[in-house]
Design an enzyme around this catalytic site. Structure first.
Site, PDB file in Angstrom:
ATOM      1  N   SER A  50      26.808  42.715  73.438  1.00 12.03           N
ATOM      2  CA  SER A  50      25.758  41.905  74.049  1.00 12.03           C
ATOM      3  C   SER A  50      24.995  41.191  72.938  1.00 12.03           C
ATOM      4  CB  SER A  50      24.810  42.801  74.847  1.00 12.03           C
ATOM      5  OG  SER A  50      23.673  42.047  75.204  1.00 12.03           O
TER       6      SER A  50
ATOM      7  N   HIS B  24      29.276  39.132  75.338  1.00  9.28           N
ATOM      8  CA  HIS B  24      28.453  39.204  76.550  1.00  9.28           C
ATOM      9  C   HIS B  24      27.166  38.430  76.311  1.00  9.28           C
ATOM     10  CE1 HIS B  24      27.058  41.295  80.248  1.00  9.28           C
ATOM     11  NE2 HIS B  24      25.876  41.328  79.644  1.00  9.28           N
TER      12      HIS B  24
ATOM     13  N   ASP C 293      23.565  37.280  77.819  1.00 17.55           N
ATOM     14  CA  ASP C 293      22.557  37.628  78.829  1.00 17.55           C
ATOM     15  C   ASP C 293      21.604  36.464  79.060  1.00 17.55           C
ATOM     16  OD1 ASP C 293      23.071  40.382  79.596  1.00 17.55           O
ATOM     17  OD2 ASP C 293      22.646  40.861  77.497  1.00 17.55           O
TER      18      ASP C 293
ATOM     19  N   MET D 285      18.495  35.018  81.052  1.00 17.07           N
ATOM     20  CA  MET D 285      17.331  35.465  81.838  1.00 17.07           C
ATOM     21  C   MET D 285      16.364  34.299  81.992  1.00 17.07           C
ATOM     22  SD  MET D 285      16.650  39.189  80.100  1.00 17.07           S
ATOM     23  CE  MET D 285      18.021  40.236  79.593  1.00 17.07           C
TER      24      MET D 285
ATOM     25  N   HIS E 109      26.299  36.738  81.881  1.00 17.32           N
ATOM     26  CA  HIS E 109      25.600  37.595  82.848  1.00 17.32           C
ATOM     27  C   HIS E 109      24.308  36.886  83.246  1.00 17.32           C
ATOM     28  CE1 HIS E 109      23.410  41.749  83.406  1.00 17.32           C
ATOM     29  NE2 HIS E 109      23.499  41.068  84.533  1.00 17.32           N
TER      30      HIS E 109
ATOM     31  N   MET F 295      20.976  36.658  84.917  1.00 24.76           N
ATOM     32  CA  MET F 295      19.842  37.365  85.516  1.00 24.76           C
ATOM     33  C   MET F 295      18.808  36.302  85.863  1.00 24.76           C
ATOM     34  SD  MET F 295      20.003  40.567  82.926  1.00 24.76           S
ATOM     35  CE  MET F 295      21.071  39.601  81.855  1.00 24.76           C
TER      36      MET F 295
ATOM     37  N   MET G  42      24.974  47.954  86.497  1.00 21.22           N
ATOM     38  CA  MET G  42      23.863  48.017  85.536  1.00 21.22           C
ATOM     39  C   MET G  42      23.458  49.475  85.352  1.00 21.22           C
ATOM     40  SD  MET G  42      23.205  44.985  84.431  1.00 21.22           S
ATOM     41  CE  MET G  42      21.789  45.482  83.451  1.00 21.22           C
TER      42      MET G  42
ATOM     43  N   GLY H  76      18.042  47.965  74.502  1.00 18.07           N
ATOM     44  CA  GLY H  76      17.475  49.172  73.912  1.00 18.07           C
ATOM     45  C   GLY H  76      16.876  50.161  74.896  1.00 18.07           C
TER      46      GLY H  76
ATOM     47  N   ASP I 166      26.819  47.996  81.889  1.00 16.89           N
ATOM     48  CA  ASP I 166      25.899  47.289  81.001  1.00 16.89           C
ATOM     49  C   ASP I 166      24.541  47.972  80.970  1.00 16.89           C
ATOM     50  OD1 ASP I 166      24.555  45.372  79.539  1.00 16.89           O
ATOM     51  OD2 ASP I 166      24.595  43.844  81.120  1.00 16.89           O
TER      52      ASP I 166
HETATM   53  C1  DX5 Z   1      19.997  44.107  79.986  1.00 17.30           C
HETATM   54  C2  DX5 Z   1      21.175  43.265  79.554  1.00 17.30           C
HETATM   55  C3  DX5 Z   1      22.103  44.011  78.679  1.00 17.30           C
HETATM   56  C4  DX5 Z   1      21.476  44.427  77.381  1.00 17.30           C
HETATM   57  C5  DX5 Z   1      22.291  45.491  76.761  1.00 17.30           C
HETATM   58  O1  DX5 Z   1      19.229  43.404  80.893  1.00 17.30           O
HETATM   59  O2  DX5 Z   1      21.908  42.803  80.668  1.00 17.30           O
HETATM   60  O3  DX5 Z   1      23.298  43.288  78.461  1.00 17.30           O
HETATM   61  O4  DX5 Z   1      21.367  43.359  76.481  1.00 17.30           O
HETATM   62  O5  DX5 Z   1      21.625  45.993  75.655  1.00 17.30           O
HETATM   63  P1  DX5 Z   1      21.686  47.550  75.287  1.00 17.30           P
HETATM   64  O6  DX5 Z   1      23.121  47.873  75.035  1.00 17.30           O
HETATM   65  O7  DX5 Z   1      20.824  47.650  74.059  1.00 17.30           O
HETATM   66  O8  DX5 Z   1      21.129  48.294  76.456  1.00 17.30           O
HETATM   67 ZN    ZN Z   2      23.997  41.997  80.376  1.00 15.60          ZN
END
Ligand code: DX5
Ligand code: ZN
Length: 207
Positions: free
Chosen positions: A7, A31, A33, A35, A62, A64, A132, A140, A166
Site C-alpha cells: 500500500s 495498492h 488508496d 480517499m 482502492h 474510499m 477490510m 498503521g 487490507d
Molecule cells: C486503509 C487503507 C489501507 C492501508 C493499509 O484505509 O485502505 O490500504 O493503507 O495500511 P496498513 O497496512 O498500515 O494497515
Molecule cells: Zn486500501
C-alpha cells in the site's frame, strides 16, 4: 503462494516513486488508496499521482470515496488494472458496471463493521472481494482478527472470486490469512516502516 500488494499510502510521499520501484518488481500489484475526505476523514491521492506509478507494477486502486462512479474513467486513464469500490458508498452497482465496461477487474470492499451478506447483490459483477481488516482511513491500525474468518467464509462461498485483505496485515498474520484463502495481501506499514521492505514482501509471499 499469496500475492502481495504494497500500500503506497504507507510510503514516504516525497519518495513514492523510489519506494514503488524498490518493491514493485517483487510484488503482484501496487495498492493505491484513494480517499476523498468525505467517505473517510482523510484525503490522499488522485489520478495524477496514481498515473505517475503506472508501468512499475499493475495498479490496484482502492476507492474510499462517496461517489465512485464519478472517478472510474479517470483511474482507468491512470492505468488501473483493478478498481475496488465500497459497498457502503453510493451506487456500487453502477460503479461496478462501469469498471467492467471499461475492461478492468472490479472489486467490492466492505468495512469490518458491515454485515458479511451486504455484498450479495453485487457479487455477480465483482471479480474480487476486498475484506477490510481495519476501518478505512489510515495506515498503521491494528488488525481485526475477525477478518480471518471472513476470508475463510468468502473463499468457501465464492471459490472463484479473488479474495484480498487490507489493513494491519504483515508477517504476523499473513500465513493465517493465506491459509484461510486470501489471494492478495495488502500491507502498508509492515512493508514501508521496515528496515528492509523487500524482505518483508518475500516473507509474506512465502506464507
Ligand atoms: C486503509 C487503507 C489501507 C492501508 C493499509 O484505509 O485502505 O490500504 O493503507 O495500511 P496498513 O497496512 O498500515 O494497515
Ligand atoms: Zn486500501
Amino acid at each position: 503462494m499469496v500475492d502481495i500488494a504494497p500500500s503506497m499510502l504507507g510510503a514516504d510521499f516525497g519518495r513514492m516513486r523510489e519506494a514503488a520501484e524498490m518493491v514493485g518488481p517483487h510484488s503482484a500489484y501496487l495498492h493505491m488508496d484513494v480517499m476523498d475526505g468525505h467517505f473517510v476523514p482523510n484525503l490522499t491521492m488522485g489520478p495524477d499521482l496514481v498515473k505517475s506509478l503506472d508501468g512499475i507494477a499493475p495498479l490496484d486502486v482502492h476507492l474510499m470515496v462517496t461517489d465512485p462512479i464519478d472517478f472510474i474513467e479517470d483511474f482507468r486513464d491512470a492505468g488501473a488494472e483493478i478498481i475496488t469500490v465500497h459497498v457502503e458508498a453510493n451506487n456500487p452497482l453502477k460503479a461496478l458496471e462501469s469498471i467492467k465496461k471499461n475492461n478492468m477487474k472490479a472489486g467490492i470492499a466492505l468495512n469490518p463493521s458491515t454485515p458479511e451478506n451486504s455484498i450479495e447483490p453485487f457479487i455477480d459483477l465483482a471479480d474480487l472481494i476486498l475484506v477490510m481488516s481495519v476501518e478505512p482511513g489510515y495506515c498503521g491500525q491494528e488488525f481485526h482478527e475477525d477478518a480471518v474468518e471472513r476470508v475463510r467464509h468468502y473463499k468457501e462461498t465464492y471459490p472463484n472470486k479473488i479474495i484480498e485483505v487490507d489493513g494491519g496485515v504483515g508477517p504476523s498474520n499473513s500465513e493465517r490469512l493465506a491459509d484461510a484463502g486470501a489471494d492478495i495481501l495488502v500491507a502498508g506499514s509492515a512493508i514501508f516502516k521496515a528496515d528492509d521492505p523487500i524482505e518483508i514482501v518475500k516473507i509474506m509471499k512465502g506464507s
